[in-house]
Scaffold this motif. Structure first.
Motif, PDB file in Angstrom:
ATOM      1  N   ASN A 106       7.464  32.948  -5.549  1.00 17.14           N
ATOM      2  CA  ASN A 106       6.785  31.870  -6.247  1.00 17.14           C
ATOM      3  C   ASN A 106       5.887  31.079  -5.282  1.00 17.14           C
ATOM      4  O   ASN A 106       5.976  29.855  -5.200  1.00 17.14           O
ATOM      5  N   LEU A 107       5.062  31.784  -4.517  1.00 15.97           N
ATOM      6  CA  LEU A 107       4.210  31.131  -3.525  1.00 15.97           C
ATOM      7  C   LEU A 107       2.926  30.611  -4.178  1.00 15.97           C
ATOM      8  O   LEU A 107       2.452  31.191  -5.154  1.00 15.97           O
ATOM      9  N   ASP A 108       2.358  29.546  -3.625  1.00 12.43           N
ATOM     10  CA  ASP A 108       1.074  29.098  -4.158  1.00 12.43           C
ATOM     11  C   ASP A 108       0.101  28.664  -3.067  1.00 12.43           C
ATOM     12  O   ASP A 108      -0.921  28.066  -3.341  1.00 12.43           O
ATOM     13  N   LYS A 109       0.452  28.977  -1.805  1.00 12.69           N
ATOM     14  CA  LYS A 109      -0.461  28.637  -0.712  1.00 12.69           C
ATOM     15  C   LYS A 109      -0.627  29.854   0.178  1.00 12.69           C
ATOM     16  O   LYS A 109       0.325  30.613   0.357  1.00 12.69           O
ATOM     17  N   PRO A 110      -1.822  30.044   0.771  1.00 11.12           N
ATOM     18  CA  PRO A 110      -1.993  31.193   1.666  1.00 11.12           C
ATOM     19  C   PRO A 110      -1.116  31.066   2.908  1.00 11.12           C
ATOM     20  O   PRO A 110      -0.868  29.954   3.379  1.00 11.12           O
ATOM     21  N   THR A 111      -0.628  32.189   3.402  1.00  8.62           N
ATOM     22  CA  THR A 111       0.168  32.198   4.633  1.00  8.62           C
ATOM     23  C   THR A 111      -0.420  33.271   5.554  1.00  8.62           C
ATOM     24  O   THR A 111      -1.484  33.805   5.271  1.00  8.62           O
ATOM     25  N   LYS A 112       0.326  33.594   6.619  1.00  5.57           N
ATOM     26  CA  LYS A 112      -0.143  34.622   7.543  1.00  5.57           C
ATOM     27  C   LYS A 112      -0.343  35.948   6.814  1.00  5.57           C
ATOM     28  O   LYS A 112      -1.256  36.706   7.100  1.00  5.57           O
ATOM     29  N   THR A 113       0.542  36.245   5.893  1.00  6.44           N
ATOM     30  CA  THR A 113       0.480  37.554   5.228  1.00  6.44           C
ATOM     31  C   THR A 113      -0.149  37.490   3.842  1.00  6.44           C
ATOM     32  O   THR A 113      -0.441  38.530   3.255  1.00  6.44           O
ATOM     33  N   ILE A 114      -0.319  36.284   3.291  1.00  6.06           N
ATOM     34  CA  ILE A 114      -0.858  36.162   1.930  1.00  6.06           C
ATOM     35  C   ILE A 114      -2.264  35.560   2.005  1.00  6.06           C
ATOM     36  O   ILE A 114      -2.446  34.456   2.520  1.00  6.06           O
ATOM     37  N   SER A 115      -3.241  36.284   1.477  1.00 12.30           N
ATOM     38  CA  SER A 115      -4.619  35.785   1.533  1.00 12.30           C
ATOM     39  C   SER A 115      -4.951  34.960   0.298  1.00 12.30           C
ATOM     40  O   SER A 115      -4.290  35.056  -0.729  1.00 12.30           O
ATOM     41  N   GLN A 116      -5.981  34.140   0.407  1.00 11.84           N
ATOM     42  CA  GLN A 116      -6.435  33.330  -0.727  1.00 11.84           C
ATOM     43  C   GLN A 116      -6.892  34.236  -1.868  1.00 11.84           C
ATOM     44  O   GLN A 116      -6.657  33.932  -3.032  1.00 11.84           O
ATOM     45  N   GLU A 117      -7.528  35.375  -1.521  1.00 11.16           N
ATOM     46  CA  GLU A 117      -8.017  36.297  -2.564  1.00 11.16           C
ATOM     47  C   GLU A 117      -6.843  36.807  -3.402  1.00 11.16           C
ATOM     48  O   GLU A 117      -6.930  36.875  -4.622  1.00 11.16           O
ATOM     49  N   ALA A 118      -5.748  37.145  -2.709  1.00  8.50           N
ATOM     50  CA  ALA A 118      -4.576  37.644  -3.437  1.00  8.50           C
ATOM     51  C   ALA A 118      -4.022  36.559  -4.362  1.00  8.50           C
ATOM     52  O   ALA A 118      -3.649  36.832  -5.504  1.00  8.50           O
ATOM     53  N   LEU A 119      -4.010  35.317  -3.868  1.00  2.00           N
ATOM     54  CA  LEU A 119      -3.528  34.206  -4.699  1.00  2.00           C
ATOM     55  C   LEU A 119      -4.409  34.017  -5.932  1.00  2.00           C
ATOM     56  O   LEU A 119      -3.914  33.823  -7.040  1.00  2.00           O
ATOM     57  N   ASP A 120      -5.722  34.113  -5.736  1.00  2.00           N
ATOM     58  CA  ASP A 120      -6.642  33.959  -6.871  1.00  2.00           C
ATOM     59  C   ASP A 120      -6.428  35.059  -7.903  1.00  2.00           C
ATOM     60  O   ASP A 120      -6.371  34.803  -9.106  1.00  2.00           O
ATOM     61  N   LEU A 121      -6.270  36.293  -7.382  1.00  2.00           N
ATOM     62  CA  LEU A 121      -6.033  37.420  -8.279  1.00  2.00           C
ATOM     63  C   LEU A 121      -4.724  37.219  -9.036  1.00  2.00           C
ATOM     64  O   LEU A 121      -4.630  37.467 -10.239  1.00  2.00           O
ATOM     65  N   TYR A 122      -3.710  36.739  -8.309  1.00  2.00           N
ATOM     66  CA  TYR A 122      -2.401  36.510  -8.925  1.00  2.00           C
ATOM     67  C   TYR A 122      -2.512  35.512 -10.075  1.00  2.00           C
ATOM     68  O   TYR A 122      -1.950  35.706 -11.140  1.00  2.00           O
ATOM     69  N   TRP A 123      -3.274  34.455  -9.849  1.00  2.00           N
ATOM     70  CA  TRP A 123      -3.406  33.433 -10.897  1.00  2.00           C
ATOM     71  C   TRP A 123      -4.176  33.955 -12.103  1.00  2.00           C
ATOM     72  O   TRP A 123      -3.911  33.562 -13.236  1.00  2.00           O
ATOM     73  N   THR A 124      -5.137  34.841 -11.856  1.00  2.00           N
ATOM     74  CA  THR A 124      -5.833  35.451 -12.987  1.00  2.00           C
ATOM     75  C   THR A 124      -4.825  36.191 -13.860  1.00  2.00           C
ATOM     76  O   THR A 124      -4.824  36.076 -15.082  1.00  2.00           O
ATOM     77  N   LEU A 125      -3.911  36.947 -13.192  1.00  2.00           N
ATOM     78  CA  LEU A 125      -2.894  37.696 -13.932  1.00  2.00           C
ATOM     79  C   LEU A 125      -1.939  36.743 -14.642  1.00  2.00           C
ATOM     80  O   LEU A 125      -1.568  36.942 -15.793  1.00  2.00           O
ATOM     81  N   LEU A 126      -1.558  35.678 -13.948  1.00  2.00           N
ATOM     82  CA  LEU A 126      -0.587  34.725 -14.484  1.00  2.00           C
ATOM     83  C   LEU A 126      -1.126  34.056 -15.745  1.00  2.00           C
ATOM     84  O   LEU A 126      -0.457  33.966 -16.764  1.00  2.00           O
ATOM     85  N   LEU A 127      -2.370  33.607 -15.696  1.00  2.00           N
ATOM     86  CA  LEU A 127      -2.945  32.898 -16.836  1.00  2.00           C
ATOM     87  C   LEU A 127      -3.331  33.873 -17.938  1.00  2.00           C
ATOM     88  O   LEU A 127      -3.387  33.514 -19.109  1.00  2.00           O
ATOM     89  N   ASP A 128      -3.540  35.134 -17.541  1.00  2.00           N
ATOM     90  CA  ASP A 128      -3.889  36.163 -18.495  1.00  2.00           C
ATOM     91  C   ASP A 128      -2.676  36.612 -19.300  1.00  2.00           C
ATOM     92  O   ASP A 128      -2.786  37.037 -20.427  1.00  2.00           O
ATOM     93  N   ALA A 129      -1.520  36.471 -18.665  1.00  2.00           N
ATOM     94  CA  ALA A 129      -0.310  37.059 -19.234  1.00  2.00           C
ATOM     95  C   ALA A 129       0.195  36.337 -20.470  1.00  2.00           C
ATOM     96  O   ALA A 129       1.017  36.846 -21.199  1.00  2.00           O
ATOM     97  N   GLY A 130      -0.264  35.154 -20.749  1.00  2.00           N
ATOM     98  CA  GLY A 130       0.231  34.460 -21.928  1.00  2.00           C
ATOM     99  C   GLY A 130      -0.206  33.025 -21.890  1.00  2.00           C
ATOM    100  O   GLY A 130      -0.831  32.582 -20.938  1.00  2.00           O
ATOM    101  N   LYS A 131       0.171  32.324 -22.924  1.00  2.00           N
ATOM    102  CA  LYS A 131      -0.331  30.954 -22.999  1.00  2.00           C
ATOM    103  C   LYS A 131       0.292  30.063 -21.923  1.00  2.00           C
ATOM    104  O   LYS A 131       1.433  30.260 -21.519  1.00  2.00           O
ATOM    105  N   ALA A 132      -0.463  29.102 -21.492  1.00  2.00           N
ATOM    106  CA  ALA A 132      -0.001  28.144 -20.505  1.00  2.00           C
ATOM    107  C   ALA A 132       1.016  27.213 -21.157  1.00  2.00           C
ATOM    108  O   ALA A 132       1.012  27.051 -22.375  1.00  2.00           O
ATOM    109  N   PRO A 133       1.899  26.597 -20.373  1.00  2.00           N
ATOM    110  CA  PRO A 133       2.906  25.726 -20.973  1.00  2.00           C
ATOM    111  C   PRO A 133       2.287  24.509 -21.665  1.00  2.00           C
ATOM    112  O   PRO A 133       1.393  23.870 -21.108  1.00  2.00           O
ATOM    113  N   THR A 134       2.738  24.260 -22.884  1.00  2.00           N
ATOM    114  CA  THR A 134       2.280  23.060 -23.584  1.00  2.00           C
ATOM    115  C   THR A 134       3.492  22.198 -23.927  1.00  2.00           C
ATOM    116  O   THR A 134       4.585  22.713 -24.127  1.00  2.00           O
ATOM    117  N   VAL A 135       3.293  20.930 -23.982  1.00  2.00           N
ATOM    118  CA  VAL A 135       4.383  19.991 -24.226  1.00  2.00           C
ATOM    119  C   VAL A 135       4.470  19.695 -25.718  1.00  2.00           C
ATOM    120  O   VAL A 135       3.673  18.941 -26.247  1.00  2.00           O
TER     121      VAL A 135
END
Ligand SMILES: [Zn+2]
Length: 479
Positions: A118-147
């Motif tokens: 559940n990472l959300d910041k770049p590290t030595k092994t995780i690039s910003q590009e990978a994080l951006d791609l991950y978020w595209t998948l995350l938001l694509d996968a279903g609706k965002a949480p609503t209250v």
């Protein structure tokens, strides 16, 4: 052991108190949604406590303490949402992209690491590009949480206070909460819950929410320690499989809850089809019928698993129970339902240990062969050695075996476990096939002997050692 306990607001509550609670609820939900949106926009799943105030939008209507509780609530919702999206959708999407060569191996590993931890910041092994791609998948996968209005108000030690006051006539239980009027507490009368004996037994802070029927209630977390007997160091273990065909199967071959399984399936099926129908017709998610079905089902499973847990503890005194560590976020449906209830009932009264359950339902306990084809419904027939058994009992035996397997860790990925099991199976096969030349020689020798008479004692022992006595032609059968 933590348990959630519910205290309902007393019917004879002053209407003004309810409306101040309702007003607070409206503002709380508005700010909660704003916090969630801020996190999603910034692609964050975790905000540390010290960064809360700097990160989230400022708020003027709610008090500082309520704001702090609300911000933590938003973090909990977003990180829970991200974890469940990963388990249920994103994981599969990454696998699919890797198979179709849309992403390369290093990207795949980065994406899996982001999801698993559940990472959300770049590290030595995780690039910003990978994080951006991950978020595209995350938001694509279903609706965002609503209250929705079903989301409650989370209170902290600063914004609520549960008290027991025997001197009041309406009820001894009261919850003081801070509403929109700053510096003033509203005291809500609560109906007693027989399981909550004292405010000391529950953690400070609670969840104020409306139930499906619209009644306000207070959910508290009880932290009472239950007496769990100390097991002897070499206490016998019992493997348990929470099956699809029975509620539980043990490694010593006993089945529990066979008779109730069909009733459970009927109730569960009804609930699912009602829910699916409503979804198809675009109706809102809950209805009175659905609520009553859900209540019946959870009441039923609680009773059944409680009885089974009692039987198990009575019939296996001083045992340690070995259970699967099902990743409940990933496991859906009835197995999850029964597992949770049984696990809870057992762990309250006896010692349990959890094991990595990967492939415990597909592996043959005799020869170690792993295949989905080994089981069809309740029947387990090993495709390699032909062992026949009840599928859930096989699960129980393997669960027990896994608890003694020091090479499989609780967090090992199923693919690693599968590779290890396959390797073991192959090694065992190699062992037996490397003995083949000797076996052939012995067989030839035995044939020579049988034409003359009976094999000598030594030959017989040698043959028995290879377990091939039945492969030898009957004595004196050939000219
Ligand atoms: Zn086998």
């Amino acid at each position: 052991m933590k348990r959630s306990r519910k205290l309902y607001v007393h019917e004879e509550v002053n209407e003004g108190k309810i409306s101040s609670l309702d007003d607070l609820h409206v503002e709380y939900r508005r700010y909660l949604q704003a916090c969630i949106d801020a996190m999603l926009a910034a692609h964050r799943t975790i905000i540390s406590r010290k960064d809360l105030l700097d990160f989230f939008p400022p708020e003027s209507v709610l008090s500082t303490n309520i704001v702090a509780a609300c911000q933590q609530h938003a973090v909990a919702i977003v990180s829970g949402w991200a974890i469940s999206r990963y388990t249920n959708h994103v994981k599969k999407a990454i696998q699919r992209f890797a198979r179709e060569d849309v992403i390369d191996e290093p990207t795949k590993i980065q994406l899996f690491t982001i999801g698993k931890y559940n990472l959300d910041k770049p590290t030595k092994t995780i690039s910003q590009e990978a994080l951006d791609l991950y978020w595209t998948l995350l938001l694509d996968a279903g609706k965002a949480p609503t209250v929705s209005s079903r989301v409650g108000i989370r209170t902290s030690i600063h914004t609520s206070d549960l008290r027991l006051n025997e001197d009041t006539s309406l009820t001894p239980w009261w919850l003081g909460f801070s509403g929109l009027a700053k510096g003033k507490r509203t005291w809500l009368p609560l109906k007693a819950n027989p399981f909550v004996k004292s405010p000391k037994d529950v953690t400070k802070g609670c969840l104020l929410k409306r139930d499906r029927k619209g009644r306000w209630r207070v959910e508290v977390v009880e932290t009472k320690e239950y007496e769990v007997p100390d097991p002897l160091p070499d206490a016998p273990r019992l493997g348990m499989d929470v099956g699809l065909n029975v509620i539980a199967a043990t490694s010593d071959g006993r089945l529990f809850g066979e008779a109730v399984k069909s009733k459970f399936d009927v109730l569960y099926g009804k609930m699912r089809s009602t829910r699916a129908n409503r979804q198809r017709q675009g109706l809102k998610e809950n209805s009175a019928r659905l609520d009553s079905l859900e209540d019946r089902l959870s009441g039923f499973i609680k009773t059944v698993t409680g009885t089974i847990a009692n039987d198990l503890i009575k019939s296996h005194p001083a045992h340690v129970f070995v259970l699967e560590d099902l990743d409940l976020r990933g496991c859906r449906g009835q197995k999850r339902f029964a597992y949770r209830a049984l696990h809870r009932a057992l762990s309250m009264r006896t010692l349990t240990i959890a094991i990595n359950a990967a492939y415990t339902s597909q592996m043959c306990p005799s020869c170690g062969y792993v295949s989905r084809g080994n089981r069809t419904g309740v029947r387990f027939i090993c495709r390699s050695c032909g062992r026949k058994s009840h599928a859930d009992v096989v699960g129980g035996i393997n669960v027990l075996g896994r608890s003694e397997d020091t090479h499989v860790g609780l967090d090992d990925h199923p693919s690693e476990v599968k590779a290890l099991l396959r390797e073991r199976y192959r090694a065992r096969r190699r062992d037996s096939s490397s003995r083949e030349p000797e076996v052939t020689a012995l067989l030839a020798c035995s044939r020579r002997l049988t034409t003359r008479g009976s094999p000598s004692g030594d030959t017989r022992t040698a043959l028995n050692a290879y377990g091939i006595s039945r492969a030898v032609p009957p004595l004196g059968g050939h000219p």
